[in-house]
Enzyme design. Sequence first.
Site, short mmCIF file in Angstrom:
data_model
loop_
_atom_site.label_atom_id
_atom_site.label_comp_id
_atom_site.label_asym_id
_atom_site.label_seq_id
_atom_site.Cartn_x
_atom_site.Cartn_y
_atom_site.Cartn_z
N GLY A 205 34.68 34.76 36.60
CA GLY A 205 35.72 35.55 37.26
C GLY A 205 36.74 36.14 36.33
N GLY A 207 36.24 38.62 34.38
CA GLY A 207 36.06 40.06 34.25
C GLY A 207 35.02 40.47 33.23
N HIS A 424 53.19 9.50 51.47
CA HIS A 424 52.27 9.61 50.33
C HIS A 424 52.63 10.84 49.48
CE1 HIS A 424 48.07 9.40 48.54
NE2 HIS A 424 48.41 10.66 48.26
N GLU A 425 52.80 11.97 50.15
CA GLU A 425 53.10 13.19 49.39
C GLU A 425 54.48 13.10 48.73
OE1 GLU A 425 50.87 15.23 48.65
OE2 GLU A 425 49.41 14.41 50.07
P1 ADP Z 1 32.72 37.52 35.55
O1 ADP Z 1 31.57 38.43 35.36
O2 ADP Z 1 33.49 37.25 34.30
O3 ADP Z 1 32.40 36.25 36.27
P2 ADP Z 1 33.64 39.69 37.13
O4 ADP Z 1 33.66 40.73 36.08
O5 ADP Z 1 32.51 39.71 38.06
O6 ADP Z 1 33.77 38.25 36.49
O7 ADP Z 1 35.01 39.77 37.91
C1 ADP Z 1 35.11 39.62 39.29
C2 ADP Z 1 36.19 40.48 39.84
O8 ADP Z 1 37.47 40.04 39.44
C3 ADP Z 1 36.10 41.89 39.35
O9 ADP Z 1 35.29 42.66 40.18
C4 ADP Z 1 37.53 42.37 39.39
O10 ADP Z 1 37.84 42.93 40.62
C5 ADP Z 1 38.34 41.11 39.22
N1 ADP Z 1 38.85 41.03 37.85
C6 ADP Z 1 38.51 40.12 36.93
N2 ADP Z 1 39.18 40.33 35.78
C7 ADP Z 1 39.92 41.42 35.98
C8 ADP Z 1 40.84 42.15 35.14
N3 ADP Z 1 41.11 41.79 33.87
N4 ADP Z 1 41.44 43.24 35.67
C9 ADP Z 1 41.18 43.62 36.93
N5 ADP Z 1 40.34 42.97 37.75
C10 ADP Z 1 39.72 41.89 37.30
ZN ZN Z 2 47.70 12.06 46.96
#
Ligand code: ADP
Ligand code: ZN
Length: 600
Positions: A205, A207, A424-425
């Site tokens: 995630g 990018g 607890h919290e």
């Molecule tokens: P990875 O391939 O590294 O797992 P992705 O490129 O598929 O991640 O990213 C998933 C989504 O997260 C992208 O489609 C985008 O919308 C968002 N995202 C991730 N990094 C960025 C960034 N630096 N700028 C803008 N959007 C991003």
């Molecule tokens: Zn706890």
Amino acid sequence: MQPKKQNSFLYLIIIALVVSAGFLLWSKNDQVLEKVSLNTVIQQVKKGEVETINVVKNRLEVVRTDGSKEFAYKEGDANIYDLLTKSGVPQEQINNMTIEVVPTESGDFWLNLFMSAFPIILIVGVLAYMMRQAQSSNNQAMSFGKSRAKLYDKEKSLTTFADVAGAEEAKQELVEIVDFLKNPQKYIEMGAKIPKGVLLVGAPGTGKTLLARAVAGEAGVPFFSISGSEFVEMFVGVGASRVRDLFKKAARNAPCIIFIDEIDAVGRHRGAGMGGGHDEREQTLNQILTEMDGFEKDTNVIVMAATNRPDILDPALLRPGRFDRRVVVDLPDINDRIAILKVHGRNKPLSDEVNLEKIAKHTPGFSGADLENLMNEGAILAARHNRKIIMMEDLQNSIEKVLMGPERKSRVLNEKETKITAYHEVGHAIVGHMTEHCDPVQKISIISRGMALGVTWFVPDEDRHLYSKAKFEDEMASLLGGYCAEEAFFGDITTGASNDLEKATGIARRMVTEYGMSDLGQVIYGDKHHEVFIGRDLGHTKNYSEAVAAEIDKKITEFIDKAYKRAKDTITKNKTVMDKIAKELIEKESLSREDFLKFF
Ligand code: ADP
Ligand code: ZN
Ligand code: MG
């Protein structure tokens, strides 16, 4: 496969059948003459009862003097005059009749042609149909070894570096790659070797795929994109032949870029499978290596790949001449997070009071994908409340939702459970608050979210990259705060603390075995890099003796004990204030940072 064409072909055959059936019926109905023998006709001629004979090929259509009609057949090539003469019909009698040789009537001609040709047409048609069928499945078999790489359509996907927020270093590297492809001469003149492989490395995630798409958009050269898993099929040898095909295509289209996403699907350490069965993957990997070596020095093809597990890649992939360039795509820091939030807020109606800086501050550890998700959830929340703009409150709620799952208001706790959860919290919160190194309390809530009955949420004031021993110790204490609170206020312990204990134990174990933070010394126990082959625990190869294992367990227990004593101590000293906080928490269901700080 083209189902449409095949259907229309079938329709054609059906129509032909119907038409020919019609033809047949019609032509039958038209010919209702009585059939007689050739002898009869000759006798009739002799008797002078025949007025006209129409000869249509081997068919004699006879019109008798009384006007009745009949027909007879003669031998195909027999001449009607010879026939009659030989049968002893006098010449004048023949002269008296009208004998007409009718050239095959046009209607009849077409009908006959059609009738004789139809079975052939039908057979040919069916054959063609069958062949087509066979071919299309054949084609599938033949194209099996073809790579399924998608050629990127620049016009359609206008991802550029502007769409990637932050990640400045990664972008810098990639801009250079794009330049290699656009102006190779510039680098060759300097005696520089154009890199062959670029590996994008980073958490899920962050990018990576997005960056690759941006390169495609910027490069202005063909861009073949394929996912590592697409090399792997049920059939042996497919992966390798797909690799061959892909690289062949690329060489034809040079300069160009090949992008292999999730390369760890094929690029794992060779010879590392559990119980075999990975030959196919190995062959595929070998083929990739061979192809990368096979490129001529000046073939202008750059192979990009992405993975979030660089640690499990085969070392051969990483050696110079292959994926020797590594571009690390980090989790975004606070400024990057602001930028990413802005990118994904571009086409959303944000209220003026929305403070993206604040959102970014509260989301350390979020990836780009998480932030995108957060903005999206915010929009959904706003829409759900029938608002036209997205408020700060929506975004704040989304942070929690992304972090901890959706609220589960339907899970109603009884009075006793609510009370236990609240104390607890508050236990976590107060121990955290009283220690020096824990992050500030951001929120306490007893609304169920995901699996958790309640949450205490600590958020650091700034992004953190290093963790100290003191911080770990404080964190363990805070984790045990919930357990201690249950014990102190109710004299009993519930299952609610189990997750906390697991986390605390994990921290303690890592402190001893990975960080050298115990008096067992600065030795790393266990080999992290062997885990990957077989799965975490199974493969945790022990590189220490049983005696040391016992020592490790002892140290872990010591850490936990110490944390427990500290938590218990804090709670005993703060019982009064905890009572007050817990009461308010039960009433309001969640307390903000300000609500919480009021009590001190
Ligand atoms: P990875 O391939 O590294 O797992 P992705 O490129 O598929 O991640 O990213 C998933 C989504 O997260 C992208 O489609 C985008 O919308 C968002 N995202 C991730 N990094 C960025 C960034 N630096 N700028 C803008 N959007 C991003
Ligand atoms: Zn706890
Ligand atoms: Mg990806």
